[in-house]
Scaffold this motif. Structure first.
Motif, PDB file in Angstrom:
ATOM      1  N   VAL A   8       0.829  -1.209   0.000  1.00 52.15           N
ATOM      2  CA  VAL A   8       0.000   0.000   0.000  1.00 52.15           C
ATOM      3  C   VAL A   8       0.862   1.258   0.000  1.00 52.15           C
ATOM      4  O   VAL A   8       1.765   1.406   0.842  1.00 52.15           O
ATOM      5  N   CYS A   9       0.597   2.151  -0.962  1.00 49.79           N
ATOM      6  CA  CYS A   9       1.192   3.493  -0.943  1.00 49.79           C
ATOM      7  C   CYS A   9       0.057   4.493  -1.140  1.00 49.79           C
ATOM      8  O   CYS A   9      -1.113   4.157  -0.922  1.00 49.79           O
ATOM      9  N   LEU A  10       0.406   5.716  -1.556  1.00 49.31           N
ATOM     10  CA  LEU A  10      -0.625   6.749  -1.657  1.00 49.31           C
ATOM     11  C   LEU A  10      -1.396   6.642  -2.986  1.00 49.31           C
ATOM     12  O   LEU A  10      -2.620   6.508  -3.004  1.00 49.31           O
ATOM     13  N   ILE A  13       0.646   4.098  -8.034  1.00 53.77           N
ATOM     14  CA  ILE A  13       1.210   4.128  -9.390  1.00 53.77           C
ATOM     15  C   ILE A  13       2.744   4.134  -9.388  1.00 53.77           C
ATOM     16  O   ILE A  13       3.347   3.990 -10.449  1.00 53.77           O
ATOM     17  N   CYS A  14       3.363   4.327  -8.217  1.00 54.87           N
ATOM     18  CA  CYS A  14       4.836   4.331  -8.186  1.00 54.87           C
ATOM     19  C   CYS A  14       5.389   3.228  -7.275  1.00 54.87           C
ATOM     20  O   CYS A  14       5.894   2.214  -7.742  1.00 54.87           O
ATOM     21  N   ARG A  15       5.287   3.421  -5.973  1.00 57.00           N
ATOM     22  CA  ARG A  15       6.000   2.523  -5.047  1.00 57.00           C
ATOM     23  C   ARG A  15       5.344   1.155  -4.893  1.00 57.00           C
ATOM     24  O   ARG A  15       6.013   0.121  -5.037  1.00 57.00           O
ATOM     25  N   SER A  16       4.042   1.128  -4.574  1.00 59.47           N
ATOM     26  CA  SER A  16       3.449  -0.196  -4.296  1.00 59.47           C
ATOM     27  C   SER A  16       3.329  -1.093  -5.536  1.00 59.47           C
ATOM     28  O   SER A  16       3.524  -2.304  -5.424  1.00 59.47           O
ATOM     29  N   TRP A  44      -6.997   8.959  -6.762  1.00 61.00           N
ATOM     30  CA  TRP A  44      -6.767   9.802  -7.952  1.00 61.00           C
ATOM     31  C   TRP A  44      -6.457   8.990  -9.199  1.00 61.00           C
ATOM     32  O   TRP A  44      -6.783   9.380 -10.301  1.00 61.00           O
ATOM     33  N   HIS A  45      -5.783   7.849  -9.047  1.00 58.30           N
ATOM     34  CA  HIS A  45      -5.258   7.130 -10.224  1.00 58.30           C
ATOM     35  C   HIS A  45      -5.925   5.784 -10.454  1.00 58.30           C
ATOM     36  O   HIS A  45      -5.386   4.953 -11.179  1.00 58.30           O
ATOM     37  N   VAL A  46      -7.079   5.578  -9.841  1.00 60.58           N
ATOM     38  CA  VAL A  46      -7.756   4.275  -9.983  1.00 60.58           C
ATOM     39  C   VAL A  46      -7.928   3.918 -11.466  1.00 60.58           C
ATOM     40  O   VAL A  46      -8.380   4.743 -12.262  1.00 60.58           O
ATOM     41  N   PRO A 122      10.671   6.486   0.127  1.00 62.38           N
ATOM     42  CA  PRO A 122      10.255   7.850  -0.206  1.00 62.38           C
ATOM     43  C   PRO A 122       9.424   7.905  -1.486  1.00 62.38           C
ATOM     44  O   PRO A 122       9.639   7.113  -2.400  1.00 62.38           O
ATOM     45  N   ASP A 123       8.503   8.848  -1.521  1.00 60.55           N
ATOM     46  CA  ASP A 123       7.634   9.010  -2.687  1.00 60.55           C
ATOM     47  C   ASP A 123       8.444   9.652  -3.823  1.00 60.55           C
ATOM     48  O   ASP A 123       8.901  10.782  -3.688  1.00 60.55           O
ATOM     49  N   PRO A 124       8.610   8.966  -4.955  1.00 57.83           N
ATOM     50  CA  PRO A 124       9.428   9.521  -6.046  1.00 57.83           C
ATOM     51  C   PRO A 124       8.632  10.385  -7.020  1.00 57.83           C
ATOM     52  O   PRO A 124       9.191  10.928  -7.965  1.00 57.83           O
ATOM     53  N   TYR A 125       7.318  10.521  -6.782  1.00 58.28           N
ATOM     54  CA  TYR A 125       6.408  11.082  -7.790  1.00 58.28           C
ATOM     55  C   TYR A 125       6.827  12.473  -8.264  1.00 58.28           C
ATOM     56  O   TYR A 125       6.812  12.767  -9.447  1.00 58.28           O
ATOM     57  N   TYR A 126       7.228  13.338  -7.325  1.00 61.65           N
ATOM     58  CA  TYR A 126       7.555  14.718  -7.710  1.00 61.65           C
ATOM     59  C   TYR A 126       9.049  14.944  -7.907  1.00 61.65           C
ATOM     60  O   TYR A 126       9.496  16.059  -8.100  1.00 61.65           O
TER      61      TYR A 126
HETATM   62  P1  4NP Z   1       2.867   6.546  -4.995  1.00 61.05           P
HETATM   63  O1  4NP Z   1       3.233   7.998  -5.552  1.00 61.05           O
HETATM   64  O2  4NP Z   1       2.128   6.725  -3.705  1.00 61.05           O
HETATM   65  O3  4NP Z   1       4.206   5.899  -4.799  1.00 61.05           O
HETATM   66  O4  4NP Z   1       2.037   5.885  -6.088  1.00 61.05           O
HETATM   67  C1  4NP Z   1       2.257   8.973  -5.792  1.00 61.05           C
HETATM   68  C2  4NP Z   1       1.636   9.041  -7.007  1.00 61.05           C
HETATM   69  C3  4NP Z   1       0.681  10.011  -7.246  1.00 61.05           C
HETATM   70  C4  4NP Z   1       0.354  10.912  -6.256  1.00 61.05           C
HETATM   71  C5  4NP Z   1       0.961  10.842  -5.026  1.00 61.05           C
HETATM   72  C6  4NP Z   1       1.902   9.863  -4.780  1.00 61.05           C
HETATM   73  N1  4NP Z   1      -0.606  11.918  -6.516  1.00 61.05           N
HETATM   74  O5  4NP Z   1      -0.823  12.769  -5.631  1.00 61.05           O
HETATM   75  O6  4NP Z   1      -1.219  11.948  -7.588  1.00 61.05           O
END
Ligand code: 4NP
Length: 155
Positions: A8-10, A13-16, A44-46, A122-126
């Motif tokens: 589980v992540c946020l 689409i990236c970590r999980s 957001w990304h379903v 860590p969240d790599p998204y940004y």
């Molecule tokens: P994740 O990264 O939790 O590793 O999938 C993110 C992807 C998208 C968002 C946040 C975190 N977002 O806010 O859209």
């Protein structure tokens, strides 16, 4: 019995999704039969595939995660899965607060099974491209540690 694991992540689409793909590949290498999925605490990304940067970084190491699709954590997950593995502390806190008080799963921080100091992925998204490779380094360590844990447990 086959153990079931939900990463589980946020955004899912990236970590999980990367953790799902890496654990699946590494469990096959060890001939371990596991049921593995991933989900996000946010919606957001379903329905989306993993982030293109993560698909590429994972493919460079031989993991194909392109077919996976994002979904949100559901209440039934707290009973369906043996382990809910959170990628960071916020994910774990969210799971503990949305989960029913009576649940059968173990809600753990994924990297607590890894050797090393880091507890959070860590969240790599940004961030930049390097962030995705660093996340995969952590996930590969976590996957080996988690599989060692399951093997110890079954002895
Ligand atoms: P994740 O990264 O939790 O590793 O999938 C993110 C992807 C998208 C968002 C946040 C975190 N977002 O806010 O859209």
């Amino acid at each position: 019995m086959t153990k079931s694991i939900l990463f589980v992540c946020l955004g899912n689409i990236c970590r999980s999704p990367a953790a799902e793909g890496v654990l699946r590949a590494k469990s096959r290498e060890r001939d371990m039969k596991l049921f593995i999925e991933s989900a996000g605490t946010g919606a957001w990304h379903v329905g989306d595939p993993p982030d293109a940067r993560m698909i590429k970084a994972a493919a460079q190491r031989g993991y194909d995660i392109s077919h996976q699709r994002a979904r949100k954590v559901e209440l039934s997950d707290f009973h369906t899965f043996d382990y809910l593995l959170a990628m960071d502390l916020a994910n774990q806190t969210d799971l503990l607060s949305i989960g029913p008080p009576k649940r059968t799963c173990d809600i753990r921080l994924f990297l607590d099974f890894a050797e090393g100091e880091e507890r959070e992925t860590p969240d790599p998204y940004y961030g930049g491209v390097d962030g995705f490779a660093q996340v995969l380094d952590l996930i590969e360590k976590g996957a080996e540690g988690f599989l060692d844990h399951l093997e110890d447990e079954s002895e």
